[in-house]
Each structure stands twice: as C-alpha cells, then as structure tokens.
Design a protein around this motif. Structure first.
Motif, PDB file in Angstrom:
ATOM      1  N   LEU A  19       0.846  -1.185   0.000  1.00 46.87           N
ATOM      2  CA  LEU A  19       0.000   0.000   0.000  1.00 46.87           C
ATOM      3  C   LEU A  19       0.882   1.234   0.000  1.00 46.87           C
ATOM      4  O   LEU A  19       1.993   1.216   0.553  1.00 46.87           O
ATOM      5  CB  LEU A  19      -0.914   0.026   1.244  1.00 46.87           C
ATOM      6  CG  LEU A  19      -1.884  -1.148   1.387  1.00 46.87           C
ATOM      7  CD1 LEU A  19      -2.559  -1.105   2.760  1.00 46.87           C
ATOM      8  CD2 LEU A  19      -2.937  -1.115   0.287  1.00 46.87           C
ATOM      9  N   LEU A  20       0.434   2.311  -0.614  1.00 46.90           N
ATOM     10  CA  LEU A  20       1.175   3.569  -0.563  1.00 46.90           C
ATOM     11  C   LEU A  20       1.243   4.037   0.882  1.00 46.90           C
ATOM     12  O   LEU A  20       0.430   3.651   1.724  1.00 46.90           O
ATOM     13  CB  LEU A  20       0.496   4.617  -1.447  1.00 46.90           C
ATOM     14  CG  LEU A  20       0.526   4.337  -2.953  1.00 46.90           C
ATOM     15  CD1 LEU A  20      -0.333   5.347  -3.695  1.00 46.90           C
ATOM     16  CD2 LEU A  20       1.950   4.372  -3.489  1.00 46.90           C
ATOM     17  N   GLY A  21       2.201   4.906   1.180  1.00 52.17           N
ATOM     18  CA  GLY A  21       2.439   5.338   2.549  1.00 52.17           C
ATOM     19  C   GLY A  21       1.296   6.098   3.182  1.00 52.17           C
ATOM     20  O   GLY A  21       1.178   6.149   4.398  1.00 52.17           O
ATOM     21  N   LYS A  39      -0.205  11.519 -12.427  1.00 49.29           N
ATOM     22  CA  LYS A  39       1.154  12.007 -12.212  1.00 49.29           C
ATOM     23  C   LYS A  39       1.656  11.468 -10.884  1.00 49.29           C
ATOM     24  O   LYS A  39       0.878  11.010 -10.048  1.00 49.29           O
ATOM     25  CB  LYS A  39       1.165  13.535 -12.176  1.00 49.29           C
ATOM     26  CG  LYS A  39       0.859  14.185 -13.510  1.00 49.29           C
ATOM     27  CD  LYS A  39       0.822  15.682 -13.319  1.00 49.29           C
ATOM     28  CE  LYS A  39       1.506  16.389 -14.459  1.00 49.29           C
ATOM     29  NZ  LYS A  39       1.500  17.840 -14.282  1.00 49.29           N
ATOM     30  N   GLU A  40       2.947  11.569 -10.669  1.00 46.54           N
ATOM     31  CA  GLU A  40       3.541  10.995  -9.462  1.00 46.54           C
ATOM     32  C   GLU A  40       3.181  11.741  -8.180  1.00 46.54           C
ATOM     33  O   GLU A  40       3.154  11.148  -7.129  1.00 46.54           O
ATOM     34  CB  GLU A  40       5.064  10.948  -9.602  1.00 46.54           C
ATOM     35  CG  GLU A  40       5.518   9.931 -10.626  1.00 46.54           C
ATOM     36  CD  GLU A  40       7.016   9.776 -10.667  1.00 46.54           C
ATOM     37  OE1 GLU A  40       7.740  10.639 -10.139  1.00 46.54           O
ATOM     38  OE2 GLU A  40       7.476   8.775 -11.229  1.00 46.54           O
ATOM     39  N   GLU A  41       2.969  13.009  -8.202  1.00 51.35           N
ATOM     40  CA  GLU A  41       2.703  13.857  -7.047  1.00 51.35           C
ATOM     41  C   GLU A  41       4.011  14.210  -6.342  1.00 51.35           C
ATOM     42  O   GLU A  41       4.992  13.487  -6.416  1.00 51.35           O
ATOM     43  CB  GLU A  41       1.732  13.191  -6.061  1.00 51.35           C
ATOM     44  CG  GLU A  41       1.228  14.137  -4.998  1.00 51.35           C
ATOM     45  CD  GLU A  41       0.309  13.485  -3.982  1.00 51.35           C
ATOM     46  OE1 GLU A  41      -0.052  14.194  -3.035  1.00 51.35           O
ATOM     47  OE2 GLU A  41      -0.046  12.304  -4.121  1.00 51.35           O
ATOM     48  N   ARG A  42       4.006  15.329  -5.644  1.00 53.46           N
ATOM     49  CA  ARG A  42       5.236  15.792  -5.006  1.00 53.46           C
ATOM     50  C   ARG A  42       5.434  15.297  -3.587  1.00 53.46           C
ATOM     51  O   ARG A  42       6.530  15.360  -3.053  1.00 53.46           O
ATOM     52  CB  ARG A  42       5.309  17.311  -5.031  1.00 53.46           C
ATOM     53  CG  ARG A  42       4.232  18.037  -4.268  1.00 53.46           C
ATOM     54  CD  ARG A  42       4.507  19.515  -4.310  1.00 53.46           C
ATOM     55  NE  ARG A  42       3.354  20.317  -3.952  1.00 53.46           N
ATOM     56  CZ  ARG A  42       3.395  21.622  -3.927  1.00 53.46           C
ATOM     57  NH1 ARG A  42       4.499  22.246  -4.246  1.00 53.46           N
ATOM     58  NH2 ARG A  42       2.324  22.309  -3.604  1.00 53.46           N
ATOM     59  N   ASP A  43       4.386  14.796  -2.938  1.00 58.96           N
ATOM     60  CA  ASP A  43       4.507  14.283  -1.586  1.00 58.96           C
ATOM     61  C   ASP A  43       4.984  12.834  -1.649  1.00 58.96           C
ATOM     62  O   ASP A  43       4.287  11.952  -2.142  1.00 58.96           O
ATOM     63  CB  ASP A  43       3.151  14.367  -0.870  1.00 58.96           C
ATOM     64  CG  ASP A  43       3.216  13.928   0.581  1.00 58.96           C
ATOM     65  OD1 ASP A  43       4.246  13.345   0.990  1.00 58.96           O
ATOM     66  OD2 ASP A  43       2.243  14.169   1.307  1.00 58.96           O
ATOM     67  N   HIS A  44       6.185  12.576  -1.127  1.00 62.15           N
ATOM     68  CA  HIS A  44       6.777  11.240  -1.233  1.00 62.15           C
ATOM     69  C   HIS A  44       5.904  10.165  -0.571  1.00 62.15           C
ATOM     70  O   HIS A  44       5.875   9.016  -1.015  1.00 62.15           O
ATOM     71  CB  HIS A  44       8.173  11.239  -0.616  1.00 62.15           C
ATOM     72  CG  HIS A  44       8.880   9.928  -0.761  1.00 62.15           C
ATOM     73  ND1 HIS A  44       9.340   9.457  -1.973  1.00 62.15           N
ATOM     74  CD2 HIS A  44       9.162   8.965   0.151  1.00 62.15           C
ATOM     75  CE1 HIS A  44       9.897   8.266  -1.801  1.00 62.15           C
ATOM     76  NE2 HIS A  44       9.801   7.945  -0.525  1.00 62.15           N
TER      77      HIS A  44
END
Length: 199
Positions: A96-98, A165-170
């Motif tokens: 899962l994503l963070g 898009k990837e997004e800027r929040d890691h």
C-alpha cells in the motif's frame, strides 16, 4: 484499500513472486459524470496495481509484460481484498502507498488540451503545477509516443479512464520512473483494462 468482489486475491507478479502495490481505484461512473460523457452506468470500478518489489526490473511500465495490473470489477458487493503479509526479513516494498491522497476534482477547462489546462490552472494564485495529479477521461497527453491500446477481446480502441502524475509528496507518490505519467484505459463492454506509464 482496494475493493473487489469476494474471493479476489491480491495481484502478484510471477517473475519476482511478490505482491503488487495498490495505486488507485476509479469509479467509472465518475468518468461519465465529470468528463461530460454521460455514458457510464455506474456498474464498474477500475483498480490499478504495479510491482514495486524491484523497480525497473519487472518492466512495470509495459502494458503486456505483467509488471502491472488494471482490473475492472462490477461495483456491486465490493469488499476489501485481504492484504498480503510480508515477512520482516523480506526486501519487498509495501503493498500500500504510505498514505491516502485526498484528491479534489476540478471542472473541465475550456483549454484545448491537458497541458494547456494544467498551465491555466497553475497560473492562478496559490496553485502550483505539481499539485495537478492528472486527468479523468479526455485525451491522453503522451510524454513519448502514442500507445493507446486496442481491446484484446473486441479489437476496438480503448478509452482513457485516468492519467496520473507521481505527485510531489513522497508519502503518497506513485513511482512512474521519476516525473513520469501513467495511463489507464478500459473497454467497459468487455470489462478489459490496460495500464502503462511513460517518463
């Protein structure tokens, strides 16, 4: 958390034998309402998964290599897919994503294309281009060559469901090779879907 019919197992990539990472789920009914098409019947959802166990080695950008999955499910009676457990010694990435990304939908722009719409939106005070996470429906804005797929069942050209898009929040960013963009297509009558990305 991905939702699917009872009995659905978490997608795995055969080569590395690891579970894929869940990226996003899109209600196809949203595509009809927000894209102004009015054709979706609200019966299906599209779930996107991608292998992140050894990024770049599973060819997760390729729609045919097996490193990703785009699955279409009927919207009725969905429930969470049981999340696979990973061993503490396992080198695999989380499935899962963070964090969950809160996304707001902006009404379609009068701009001629997606790139122009992004620039128009970001040109307003307090907005940044990196805050745009993609588009719902419309025409794909390819970073490289046009890779619009044909349905393997009926041979018709699939329509774009979502461009991401990837997004800027890691914590919530998806990995599309570094500033890449992903494209998910579906043939709703055949319940077939394709996912790929370019960078």
């Amino acid at each position: 958390m991905p939702l699917a019919p009872a009995g659905t197992t978490w997608p795995q990539y055969a080569t590395c034998d690891g579970p894929m990472q869940f990226l996003a789920q899109v209600l196809l009914d949203d595509l009809g309402r927000h894209a102004g098409q009015g054709t979706a019947e609200g019966r299906d959802v599209l779930a996107l998964f991608m292998c992140q166990n050894d990024p770049g080695m599973c060819e997760e950008w390729d729609p045919q290599a097996g490193g990703n999955r785009a699955l279409v499910f009927p919207a009725a009676a969905l429930q969470p897919i049981p999340v696979p457990t990973l061993d503490e010694e396992d080198d695999q990435e989380p499935v899962l994503l963070g964090a969950v990304s809160a996304v707001a939908y902006e009404m379609p722009s009068t701009a001629a294309d997606y790139g122009q719409a992004c620039n128009e939106w970001a040109g307003q005070p307090g907005r940044a281009p990196l805050d745009v996470l993609g588009q719902l429906g419309g025409q794909p804005a390819w970073l490289q060559n046009d890779e619009t797929p044909a349905c393997q069942t009926c041979a018709r050209q699939m329509r774009l469901v979502v461009q991401l898009k990837e997004e800027r929040d890691h914590a919530t960013a998806m990995n599309f090779g570094g500033r890449g963009e992903a494209y998910a297509f579906a043939c709703e009558p055949c319940t077939q879907a394709v996912f790929l990305w370019q960078c």
